[in-house]
Design a protein around this motif. Structure first.
Motif, PDB file in Angstrom:
ATOM      1  N   HIS A 199      33.300   9.556  74.598  1.00  0.00           N
ATOM      2  CA  HIS A 199      33.264   9.932  73.182  1.00  0.00           C
ATOM      3  C   HIS A 199      34.171  11.137  72.928  1.00  0.00           C
ATOM      4  CE1 HIS A 199      31.800  10.250  69.132  1.00  0.00           C
ATOM      5  NE2 HIS A 199      31.346  11.481  69.328  1.00  0.00           N
ATOM      6  N   ALA A 200      34.257  12.045  73.895  1.00  0.00           N
ATOM      7  CA  ALA A 200      35.139  13.208  73.742  1.00  0.00           C
ATOM      8  C   ALA A 200      36.604  12.782  73.659  1.00  0.00           C
ATOM      9  CB  ALA A 200      34.934  14.180  74.902  1.00  0.00           C
ATOM     10  N   ASP A 201      36.997  11.774  74.456  1.00  0.00           N
ATOM     11  CA  ASP A 201      38.384  11.285  74.410  1.00  0.00           C
ATOM     12  C   ASP A 201      38.712  10.713  73.035  1.00  0.00           C
ATOM     13  OD1 ASP A 201      38.716  11.990  77.039  1.00  0.00           O
ATOM     14  OD2 ASP A 201      38.154  10.021  77.802  1.00  0.00           O
ATOM     15  N   ILE A 202      37.818   9.888  72.514  1.00  0.00           N
ATOM     16  CA  ILE A 202      38.072   9.259  71.220  1.00  0.00           C
ATOM     17  C   ILE A 202      38.101  10.300  70.112  1.00  0.00           C
ATOM     18  CG2 ILE A 202      37.278   7.509  69.603  1.00  0.00           C
ATOM     19  CD1 ILE A 202      38.349   6.450  72.286  1.00  0.00           C
ATOM     20  N   MET A 203      37.181  11.263  70.154  1.00  0.00           N
ATOM     21  CA  MET A 203      37.165  12.307  69.137  1.00  0.00           C
ATOM     22  C   MET A 203      38.409  13.176  69.225  1.00  0.00           C
ATOM     23  SD  MET A 203      34.679  11.684  67.307  1.00  0.00           S
ATOM     24  CE  MET A 203      34.977  13.129  66.301  1.00  0.00           C
ATOM     25  N   ALA A 204      38.952  13.348  70.427  1.00  0.00           N
ATOM     26  CA  ALA A 204      40.159  14.166  70.576  1.00  0.00           C
ATOM     27  C   ALA A 204      41.333  13.538  69.841  1.00  0.00           C
ATOM     28  CB  ALA A 204      40.493  14.346  72.057  1.00  0.00           C
ATOM     29  N   VAL A 205      41.513  12.240  69.966  1.00  0.00           N
ATOM     30  CA  VAL A 205      42.649  11.596  69.308  1.00  0.00           C
ATOM     31  C   VAL A 205      42.400  11.400  67.823  1.00  0.00           C
ATOM     32  CG1 VAL A 205      43.338  10.427  71.419  1.00  0.00           C
ATOM     33  CG2 VAL A 205      41.811   9.261  69.848  1.00  0.00           C
ATOM     34  N   GLY A 215      39.557  13.705  56.346  1.00  0.00           N
ATOM     35  CA  GLY A 215      38.164  14.065  56.518  1.00  0.00           C
ATOM     36  C   GLY A 215      37.737  14.201  57.955  1.00  0.00           C
ATOM     37  N   ILE A 216      38.629  13.953  58.914  1.00  0.00           N
ATOM     38  CA  ILE A 216      38.285  14.059  60.324  1.00  0.00           C
ATOM     39  C   ILE A 216      38.578  15.474  60.788  1.00  0.00           C
ATOM     40  CG2 ILE A 216      38.736  13.175  62.633  1.00  0.00           C
ATOM     41  CD1 ILE A 216      39.521  10.555  61.385  1.00  0.00           C
ATOM     42  N   PRO A 217      37.592  16.205  61.293  1.00  0.00           N
ATOM     43  CA  PRO A 217      37.831  17.595  61.670  1.00  0.00           C
ATOM     44  C   PRO A 217      38.650  17.685  62.938  1.00  0.00           C
ATOM     45  CG  PRO A 217      35.614  16.940  62.296  1.00  0.00           C
ATOM     46  CD  PRO A 217      36.204  15.776  61.532  1.00  0.00           C
ATOM     47  N   PRO A 218      39.438  18.759  63.142  1.00  0.00           N
ATOM     48  CA  PRO A 218      40.191  18.945  64.370  1.00  0.00           C
ATOM     49  C   PRO A 218      39.266  19.213  65.541  1.00  0.00           C
ATOM     50  CG  PRO A 218      40.353  20.887  63.002  1.00  0.00           C
ATOM     51  CD  PRO A 218      39.650  19.845  62.181  1.00  0.00           C
ATOM     52  N   GLU A 221      39.412  19.488  72.093  1.00  0.00           N
ATOM     53  CA  GLU A 221      39.860  18.641  73.191  1.00  0.00           C
ATOM     54  C   GLU A 221      41.262  18.112  72.956  1.00  0.00           C
ATOM     55  OE1 GLU A 221      35.391  18.128  72.690  1.00  0.00           O
ATOM     56  OE2 GLU A 221      37.160  18.274  71.440  1.00  0.00           O
ATOM     57  N   ASP A 222      41.684  18.057  71.690  1.00  0.00           N
ATOM     58  CA  ASP A 222      42.989  17.490  71.379  1.00  0.00           C
ATOM     59  C   ASP A 222      44.123  18.325  71.938  1.00  0.00           C
ATOM     60  OD1 ASP A 222      45.239  17.108  68.816  1.00  0.00           O
ATOM     61  OD2 ASP A 222      44.455  15.402  69.898  1.00  0.00           O
ATOM     62  N   SER A 223      43.889  19.623  72.162  1.00  0.00           N
ATOM     63  CA  SER A 223      44.945  20.471  72.683  1.00  0.00           C
ATOM     64  C   SER A 223      45.318  20.098  74.101  1.00  0.00           C
ATOM     65  CB  SER A 223      44.502  21.937  72.638  1.00  0.00           C
ATOM     66  OG  SER A 223      43.342  22.128  73.449  1.00  0.00           O
ATOM     67  N   MET A 430      45.352   3.682  77.113  1.00  0.00           N
ATOM     68  CA  MET A 430      45.480   2.581  76.159  1.00  0.00           C
ATOM     69  C   MET A 430      44.365   2.628  75.119  1.00  0.00           C
ATOM     70  SD  MET A 430      46.611  -0.446  78.836  1.00  0.00           S
ATOM     71  CE  MET A 430      46.716  -1.722  77.580  1.00  0.00           C
ATOM     72  N   TRP A 431      43.145   2.966  75.543  1.00  0.00           N
ATOM     73  CA  TRP A 431      42.064   3.129  74.578  1.00  0.00           C
ATOM     74  C   TRP A 431      42.420   4.217  73.571  1.00  0.00           C
ATOM     75  CZ3 TRP A 431      38.577  -0.346  73.810  1.00  0.00           C
ATOM     76  CH2 TRP A 431      38.045  -1.106  74.851  1.00  0.00           C
ATOM     77  N   SER A 432      42.848   5.374  74.090  1.00  0.00           N
ATOM     78  CA  SER A 432      43.133   6.512  73.209  1.00  0.00           C
ATOM     79  C   SER A 432      44.280   6.203  72.259  1.00  0.00           C
ATOM     80  CB  SER A 432      43.462   7.748  74.059  1.00  0.00           C
ATOM     81  OG  SER A 432      42.378   8.093  74.890  1.00  0.00           O
ATOM     82  N   HIS A 433      45.356   5.617  72.783  1.00  0.00           N
ATOM     83  CA  HIS A 433      46.512   5.322  71.939  1.00  0.00           C
ATOM     84  C   HIS A 433      46.173   4.260  70.889  1.00  0.00           C
ATOM     85  CE1 HIS A 433      50.144   7.278  73.940  1.00  0.00           C
ATOM     86  NE2 HIS A 433      49.089   7.727  74.597  1.00  0.00           N
ATOM     87  N   SER A 434      45.367   3.283  71.252  1.00  0.00           N
ATOM     88  CA  SER A 434      44.998   2.242  70.280  1.00  0.00           C
ATOM     89  C   SER A 434      44.215   2.842  69.124  1.00  0.00           C
ATOM     90  CB  SER A 434      44.186   1.144  70.965  1.00  0.00           C
ATOM     91  OG  SER A 434      44.931   0.502  71.983  1.00  0.00           O
ATOM     92  N   VAL A 435      43.201   3.657  69.446  1.00  0.00           N
ATOM     93  CA  VAL A 435      42.396   4.273  68.395  1.00  0.00           C
ATOM     94  C   VAL A 435      43.246   5.231  67.565  1.00  0.00           C
ATOM     95  CG1 VAL A 435      40.435   5.795  67.956  1.00  0.00           C
ATOM     96  CG2 VAL A 435      40.264   4.012  69.689  1.00  0.00           C
ATOM     97  N   GLU A 436      44.100   5.992  68.234  1.00  0.00           N
ATOM     98  CA  GLU A 436      44.955   6.940  67.513  1.00  0.00           C
ATOM     99  C   GLU A 436      45.915   6.216  66.582  1.00  0.00           C
ATOM    100  OE1 GLU A 436      48.356  10.322  68.521  1.00  0.00           O
ATOM    101  OE2 GLU A 436      47.093   9.501  70.110  1.00  0.00           O
TER     102      GLU A 436
END
Length: 559
Positions: A199-205, A215-218, A221-223, A430-436
């Motif tokens: 969940h942290a990975d998905i929220m980061a992207v 509306g999505i807060p920064p 983890e994204d850094s 691939m999960w992160s890039h797809s969601v992003e």
């Protein structure tokens, strides 16, 4: 009828004829030719994307080896279970993680592979039997006292998409199959936490990767993931020689790229296209003010000064204006004799073992010291490319989003191997890039529609409408493939969606009439229509007055 009356009738007929032509032909033609062209857009489907609802499906196969189940328990397998985790990010973003777990017993060939002497050889043997699709995982449950794993290791994560999990004898003997599955679930989850998305990975992207106003807060983890998902990247390796009179540097960059970089980039080919360049820069220095440290017997750079090191050299690195892809710069710096040896200190004032650092959203720098004792100038230096590329590859993994994760005790993770990237690490990317990509394309399309609604003078030509329709169709396909667990197709469709949405959003034709409002349109045409319109209107008013007068005269005569 007198000639004067006949002449007046002809004038009236001419005025009426001109008025009819103007009203029936001229005004519609003028209105049509001056109206802003707006092609049809799938507004109903775009409005559905205002609320981002993603379902991420992961297929997990748990395989029990011989000795982990009793004969009665084996008779009740296979079993399939589905577990959903729902998360509400904000009022417009909803995530559902679905884990579809199938339980079965190992085949004869898998049992032979599990008899290998080590866990690494077992991992290779298992993957030669069958290759798991992208995004799926296979977890093998082995007996408690199996020699494949050390006694202090309960979970072994391989290089591919398989893991070995040690069974607990207490959860097997005298238990029902349901109780056994519940007992082995914690260790299976430990393998999933390492190998699959979190969940942290998905929220980061989803944090800083979308346009403002979503509306999505920064997220902090994204850094850790420096670069935004892109269709391509430009990688440049730079050798900086500030003192070529003293150093003759030799580096086999072509051989190093073929040996160390290309295997990694070929595996990352599903994510993006990569181009690799190299160059040697002479008389180029870094921006530092190093001081000699008696304790370390070297010139040192503190962690606070590293942010100012890049600027002087960046102007000479070349421009990537010819490409819209983000550049990744890697600098190998050999200090001159006046500042040698040069070492980097961490925030605790300790020497950095790699003598290198990386800059988010930019690249990495490594300082390469040479031994000058009893050497005659100029010195011929053959750079150890294995050492250098080991550092640069670690930095490249960080910049592309392969984050090092802290593994709990009892979990052993195999090194990525010669390719520099494990299969499950590629799946996480691939999960992160797809969601992003889906989040970014969705926000881009909805932002474009809002802009078009607010400014009605923006032209929507057929090309923009086609790109918007392609983006919407690709988004629907991408979200559908994510729900089915087809990760490779979901990534491909998401890349097509973001490319189409960006082409539509940044199409130059959107600006053609952006600063040409309706009041300016009338200000231009009134000087043309007014000289003709005033006499015509006056003539029509006069004709109307004469008609009313005739009617009054007729009524008076009847009375």
């Amino acid at each position: 009828m007198s000639s004067s009356e006949s002449e007046r009738r002809r004038c009236q007929l001419a005025a009426v004829s001109v008025a009819v032509v103007v009203l029936l032909v001229g005004v519609p033609l003028w209105w049509r030719t001056t109206t802003t062209y707006r092609a049809w857009l799938p507004m109903a489907q775009i409005q559905e994307f205002s609320k981002l609802q993603l379902l991420l499906d992961v297929e997990v196969e748990v395989v029990f080896a011989r000795g982990t189940l009793t004969p009665e328990q084996q008779k009740k397998i296979p079993v399939t279970q589905t577990r959903d985790e729902k998360h509400t990010v904000d009022g417009s973003t909803f995530l559902t993680y679905r884990y579809e777990t199938r339980y079965r017993t190992a085949t004869v060939m898998e049992e032979d592979a599990l008899k290998q002497p080590t866990a690494a050889t077992t991992d290779r043997s298992l993957n030669t039997l069958s290759e798991s699709p992208c995004g799926s995982l296979v977890v093998y449950v082995i007996p408690e006292f199996s020699p494949l794993l050390p006694q202090d290791v309960n979970v072994y994560v391989g290089q591919r998409r398989t893991a070995l999990v040690r069974a607990d004898a207490e959860t097997t003997a005298g238990k029902t199959l349901k109780q056994v599955l519940v007992g082995v679930e914690p260790r299976v989850k430990e393998a999933l936490r390492v190998m699959s998305f979190s969940h942290a990975d998905i929220m980061a992207v989803l944090g800083n990767r979308v346009r403002p106003g979503s509306g999505i807060p920064p997220r902090k983890e994204d850094s850790l993931r420096a670069f935004k998902s892109s269709p391509g990247y430009e990688i440049t390796f730079n050798l900086l020689n500030p003192d070529p009179k003293s150093h003759r540097l030799h580096w086999d960059i072509e051989g190093a790229v073929d040996t160390y970089v290309h295997p990694l980039l070929s595996k990352l080919g599903l994510l993006a296209n990569f181009s690799v360049d190299s160059q040697t820069l002479y008389y180029t220095t870094l921006g530092f003010n190093a001081r000699f440290d008696d304790h370390h017997r070297a010139y040192t750079l503190s962690a606070d000064s590293l942010a100012h090191v890049i600027n002087p050299a960046e102007s000479r690195l070349g421009s990537n204006a010819a490409s819209s892809n983000p550049p990744l710069n890697f600098l190998l710096y050999v200090p001159d004799a006046q500042h040698s040896p040069l070492r980097i200190l961490d925030p605790q004032k300790r020497l950095v073992a790699s003598n290198a650092f990386h800059s988010p959203h930019w690249g990495g720098i490594m300082i390469y010291n040479v031994n000058r004792e009893n050497a005659t100038l100029p010195i011929d230096i053959d750079i150890d490319m294995a050492k250098v590329m080991g550092v640069f590859l670690a930095q490249l993994r960080l910049l592309l989003g392969v984050k090092p994760t802290a593994h709990p005790s009892g979990v052993l993770v195999a090194p990525p191997g010669s390719s520099g990237l494990s299969d499950w690490e590629l799946d996480r990317l691939m999960w992160s890039h797809s969601v992003e990509n889906i989040a970014t394309a969705t926000t881009t399309i909805t932002s474009l529609v809002q802009l078009l609604d607010q400014i009605d003078t923006i032209v929507i030509n057929d090309n923009i409408a086609e790109q918007v329709s392609n983006a919407v169709a690709s988004l629907q396909l991408a979200t559908g493939e994510l729900e089915l667990g087809n990760l490779a197709f979901a990534l491909q469709y998401s890349k097509e969606a973001i490319l189409a949405s960006e082409r539509a959003f940044f199409d130059p034709s959107l600006l053609h009439l952006l600063y040409f409002p309706s009041d300016q349109k009338f200000a231009i045409y009134i000087p043309l229509f007014l000289p003709m319109g005033v006499p015509l209107v006056l003539s029509l008013l006069k004709i109307a007055a004469e008609v009313r007068q005739r009617r009054k005269d007729k009524l008076a005569k009847k009375d």
